[in-house]
Each structure stands twice: as C-alpha cells, then as structure tokens.
Design an enzyme around this catalytic site. Structure first.
Site, PDB file in Angstrom:
ATOM      1  N   LYS A 171      85.588  36.694  67.308  1.00 16.28           N
ATOM      2  CA  LYS A 171      84.668  36.221  66.264  1.00 16.28           C
ATOM      3  C   LYS A 171      83.708  37.347  65.910  1.00 16.28           C
ATOM      4  O   LYS A 171      82.789  37.665  66.665  1.00 16.28           O
ATOM      5  CB  LYS A 171      83.861  35.006  66.729  1.00 16.28           C
ATOM      6  CG  LYS A 171      83.088  34.408  65.540  1.00 16.28           C
ATOM      7  CD  LYS A 171      81.829  33.664  65.915  1.00 16.28           C
ATOM      8  CE  LYS A 171      80.618  34.533  66.043  1.00 16.28           C
ATOM      9  NZ  LYS A 171      80.159  35.167  64.787  1.00 16.28           N
ATOM     10  N   GLU A 246      76.824  42.370  76.747  1.00 17.31           N
ATOM     11  CA  GLU A 246      76.126  43.624  76.437  1.00 17.31           C
ATOM     12  C   GLU A 246      75.012  43.246  75.478  1.00 17.31           C
ATOM     13  O   GLU A 246      75.274  42.915  74.327  1.00 17.31           O
ATOM     14  CB  GLU A 246      77.137  44.609  75.832  1.00 17.31           C
ATOM     15  CG  GLU A 246      76.723  46.048  76.002  1.00 17.31           C
ATOM     16  CD  GLU A 246      76.156  46.589  74.736  1.00 17.31           C
ATOM     17  OE1 GLU A 246      74.904  46.551  74.610  1.00 17.31           O
ATOM     18  OE2 GLU A 246      76.927  47.031  73.879  1.00 17.31           O
ATOM     19  N   CYS A 280      71.823  49.245  69.973  1.00 16.87           N
ATOM     20  CA  CYS A 280      71.148  48.736  71.177  1.00 16.87           C
ATOM     21  C   CYS A 280      70.804  49.869  72.140  1.00 16.87           C
ATOM     22  O   CYS A 280      70.010  49.677  73.050  1.00 16.87           O
ATOM     23  CB  CYS A 280      71.981  47.671  71.852  1.00 16.87           C
ATOM     24  SG  CYS A 280      73.681  48.169  72.022  1.00 16.87           S
ATOM     25  N   GLU A 378      62.398  45.865  71.286  1.00 22.15           N
ATOM     26  CA  GLU A 378      63.381  46.624  70.518  1.00 22.15           C
ATOM     27  C   GLU A 378      63.041  46.494  69.025  1.00 22.15           C
ATOM     28  O   GLU A 378      62.951  45.381  68.507  1.00 22.15           O
ATOM     29  CB  GLU A 378      64.753  45.977  70.799  1.00 22.15           C
ATOM     30  CG  GLU A 378      65.933  46.742  70.355  1.00 22.15           C
ATOM     31  CD  GLU A 378      67.235  46.092  70.846  1.00 22.15           C
ATOM     32  OE1 GLU A 378      67.315  44.837  70.902  1.00 22.15           O
ATOM     33  OE2 GLU A 378      68.166  46.841  71.148  1.00 22.15           O
TER      34      GLU A 378
END
Ligand code: ADP
Length: 475
Positions: A171, A246, A280, A378
C-alpha cells in the site's frame, strides 16, 4: 493518469469511487486512483496467500531471475518513472533518477541474497542427536509506505521479501501512488506469477486495519510517522504480528573543530536540503564547535545561497515544493517559534504559497536554544538550526536527549575522537564525514521511537525469514 489496483495478476478497481492526486509544484491534478478499502485489501491478501506455497517452493535462483528481470526493466524505464515521481512528489528530477537507481540497487542486492539464505548445523549434546536450523519465509507480507521516497521504500521492502520466498501486498501513500503503479506494471512485464505481488491503495486506515488483523498476513513492514507506527503496533497486538517499523527521526549533525569544513558543509547540504528536507534521516539540528562557527557559517551560507528553489522538472532546481499545505504550515510554525524565542534568520525564513503549491526557501537559523520546537521535533523541511557546543561529551549527551534514534552525523578528522563519538551516539545509522550513508548492502533503521527492525544488508532479508530449530533423534 488513471490508476488501478493490481490484485491476483489483474488490474482492477474501476467500480470504486476515486481519489485525486496532485502535483505539489503546480497544484494541478495528476490523475485519480480508486479508493480501495477492506474488500479489496482482503482480496489482495487472499491472492498473496494462495500464491505463497508455489512461490516459496521455487528454487532461489528462479526467484532471483524474476527479481533481476524487474530490476532491468526499472533501469530501462528509469527516466519515465523518475518523471512520474517528480510530478506527484515534487523532488528534483535528478534526485528522482537517483532514487530509481537506488531502488534498483536493492532489487539486485536481494536477488543475490536469495541464493545465500543459509541454515546451520549445530553440534548436539547427545551422540544420537542432530540439530539443524532452517530459514523459511514468514509468509504473506503487507507493506505500508510513505510519499517521500515513493519508489525506494517499496523496493527496499518488496525485494528482500520476494527474495526470501514471501508474497506481497503493497500500500503506497495515496499522495504518490503512480510511481508504485508503474513499478507494478513492470512487475507484470517481468512475469511474476499471479498473486505474488499485489497493490492496493485508498482508505489508509481501513487498509491498515485489515493488514494488521488478518490471519493470513504474517508480517507488516511500515515506513512512516511514529504516530501511525504506534497505532499499527496496537492494532497488531491481538495477532502478535511480526513487525518492522521505520519511523521518524530527529538527526543531530555534529561539526567538530578539527573537521574538514568543506566536507562538513557538503555533508550538511546533502543531508539537510535533499528532498527539500523531507527525509526521516535529514539532519534536523546542527551543532558546531565553538571557535569554528564563523568559518563554517561563511562556507555554508555560500552553498545555501546557491540552492535554487522551483519545480523539480525544471533544469537546475535543487529544492522542490513541500508535499502539501500541512507540511508548509508546520515548517512555518517551527521557524516562527524559533524567531519568537530569539533565533536569528541568516538566510530564508519564509516560503511562497500559491495555487495549492507550497515552496519554502532554504533557511539557516542561529542563536538557537534547546527550548525551540526546531530543536525538539522533526521539521521535515529545509530549515537548518545551528547551535554551538564546547565539549564532545556535552554534544553527544544533547544529541541523545530525544525519543528518536534513527540517524546521526558527525564530522572530525581525528580517528580516536570519532570512534568515541560514534560509540556514544544512540542511533541506528551514524554517518562519519558522510551525509548520505544509506546503501543496499547496509542495515538501515532506528533505535528508540524511530522504530524496530532493519532494511538493507543481511538484516533486511532476515526480517522476512522465520528461524526453525529441528532436533533429530537418531535410532
Ligand atoms: P507522513 O507523515 O510521512 O505522511 P504517515 O505515517 O501519515 O506519514 O503515512 C505513511 C503511510 O501510512 C502512508 O502510506 C499513509 O497512507 C499510511 N497511513 C496513514 N494513516 C494510517 C492508518 N491509520 N493506518 C494505516 N496506514 C496509515
């Protein structure tokens, strides 16, 4: 473009309501895709389940041949896939081409690894006993991937899973489905048997719920936010599903006073501004040792001033748009918060938003303090907050003072110093004088809330294998 689902070797989904996909550089519609849900996800899982036995029993050499055909087709169509990727995701075309080559490198690597899935024989503790350890594929694998690397995140999961003998339901992110669709068209051309690879997209929560609760799925592999990762862990708890996750990062970049400053600046630019800061593993906070701040800043400013912002399809563009309004607002919020708390904007500090396209200028902030949001979360944008430090132990402690542990970077020419810093950092990936460490042959993944499991290297295929201990008693 009109996308479809790929289930059991057939393109399907015309009967479902659609969702639109937009070009983040122009705000224009790129195409539409079916908004699949529970029903289609179950069909895809059933197809993968039915195909599993034959695929897992194929000799590894044969599975490797399919993978290599797919690999070759991807490289033959590299330019076309890269253009699709840039249109739906926004990254500069050169970076998109790099991503396709990077994706293909995982497929080639795991086509080779398929042939090296070794078991073990262990000396037993009785004369009539034998101990064997077998490695077998886990079964049907479901994957959920993000929009920032629409090709690589799929290849990094699908290649080792297929190599191990697993069948697959992917997906992709609904913001960037057409790259995935193209990759699956090439799977079809490569001739993978029916049901071995399947593609669904649409209503992410419904699809995710089926993937985490189905008895037929044995492994879920996910790349995305820590928030959604935690939700998937909760949903998987009942079935004790095998998970690889992750998740988010908050990477520190440490520049020591003995660093090669040109190398350090190059590393910071590559890590911080690649993909408009939307990775990331992006450097998210930069610590420069007292005494070299001025010389480091001089070099950094020159390079950052040279970065061109624009539509990734245009020649010479270094920084494309942010993926969506929400991302733009977040970056803006981070900068405003820093400025309100006393940060200096050295370059950039603002963006351009029009016609549903959202660009942010590469930004450098100094006079940054730990209470600013940029130093805690982040940012996922092209913002480089810079702080100074005095000692190595102080900066390593600061670097580790976060719930994240994905990537960290440092720059020093001193081997002893570097070894101690590397050993002290609580991160799954550490770049020493290297702003872009990820490669197919090395394990990529995080500690703490940045996830569990690794992708790439030996570990990347191990994630799709079960270990079976066979104890034999002889007569
Ligand atoms: P990002 O912030 O990078 O978009 P997300 O974690 O929101 O990260 O998205 C990563 C992937 O997770 C995408 O494919 C998205 O569609 C999917 N996703 C988002 N919410 C859910 C959910 N509730 N269940 C399953 N998948 C989800």
């Amino acid at each position: 473009m009109k996308g479809q689902l790929f289930i059991n070797g057939e393109w399907t989904g015309d009967y479902i309501e659609t969702m639109d996909v937009f070009d983040p550089a122009t705000g224009e519609k790129v195409g539409s895709i079916p908004k699949a849900g529970e029903k289609e996800t179950k069909l895809a899982i059933d197809a993968a389940h039915d195909a599993f036995k034959d695929w897992s029993l194929l000799p590894a050499q044969d599975r490797a041949s399919y993978l290599m055909k797919w690999h070759d087709l991807i490289l033959e169509n590299k330019d076309e896939i890269a253009e699709i990727l840039t249109k739906e995701m926004g990254k500069p075309l050169a970076e998109a081409k790099g991503e396709i080559a990077y994706s293909a490198s995982f497929i080639a690597w795991y086509a080779e690894e398929a042939k090296r899935i070794y078991g073990r024989t262990i000396p037993a503790s009785a004369p009539n006993k034998r101990i064997q350890i077998m490695k077998q594929p886990v079964g049907v694998v479901a994957s959920i991937t993000p929009w920032n690397f629409p090709a690589a995140m799929i290849a990094r999961k699908m290649a080792p899973a297929l190599a191990a003998g697993c069948t697959f339901v992917a997906k992709p992110a609904e913001l960037t489905p057409f790259t995935a669709i193209k990759l699956f068209e090439l799977c079809e051309e490569a001739g993978f048997p029916k049901g071995v690879v399947n593609l669904v997209m649409g209503d992410a929560p419904s699809i995710g719920r089926v993937m985490t609760t189905s008895d037929k799925v044995r492994k879920l592999t996910f790349t995305g936010s820590t928030e959604v990762g935690k939700l998937l862990i909760q949903q998987s708890a009942n079935k004790v599903h095998n998970l690889s996750l992750e998740l988010g990062g908050h990477a520190p970049m440490i520049v020591c006073d003995d660093a090669d400053l040109d190398l350090a600046v190059e590393g910071v630019i590559a890590s911080k501004f690649r993909n408009a800061g939307q990775t990331c593993v992006c450097g998210n906070r930069i610590y420069v040792q007292e005494g070299i701040l001025e010389s480091f800043m001089k070099k950094l400013e020159v390079k950052v001033k040279g970065l061109k912002v624009g539509n990734g399809l245009e020649e010479g563009v270094d920084i494309g748009p942010l993926i969506e309004k929400k991302s733009y607002e977040k970056v803006q919020r981070h900068v405003e918060d820093a400025v309100a708390k006393g940060a200096n904007v050295v370059i950039g500090g603002n963006g351009v938003a029009n016609n549903d396209s959202y660009f942010f200028h590469p930004t450098i902030l100094t006079n940054v303090t730990d209470d600013m949001v940029v130093m805690q979360e982040e940012t996922f944008g092209p913002v480089a907050p810079i702080q100074t430090f005095k000692t190595d132990s102080e900066v390593v402690a600061k670097a580790n003072d976060t719930r994240f542990g994905l990537a960290a970077y440092f720059f020093t020419e001193n081997y002893s110093r570097g070894t101690k810093i590397a050993e002290g950092l609580e991160y799954g990936i550490v770049g020493w004088n290297d702003g872009v460490p990820a490669v197919a042959q090395a394990p990529f993944g995080g500690m703490k809330e940045s996830g569990m499991g690794r992708e790439g290297g030996m570990e990347g295929i191990e994630a799709f294998l079960e270990t079976k201990f066979l104890s034999i008693s002889l007569k």
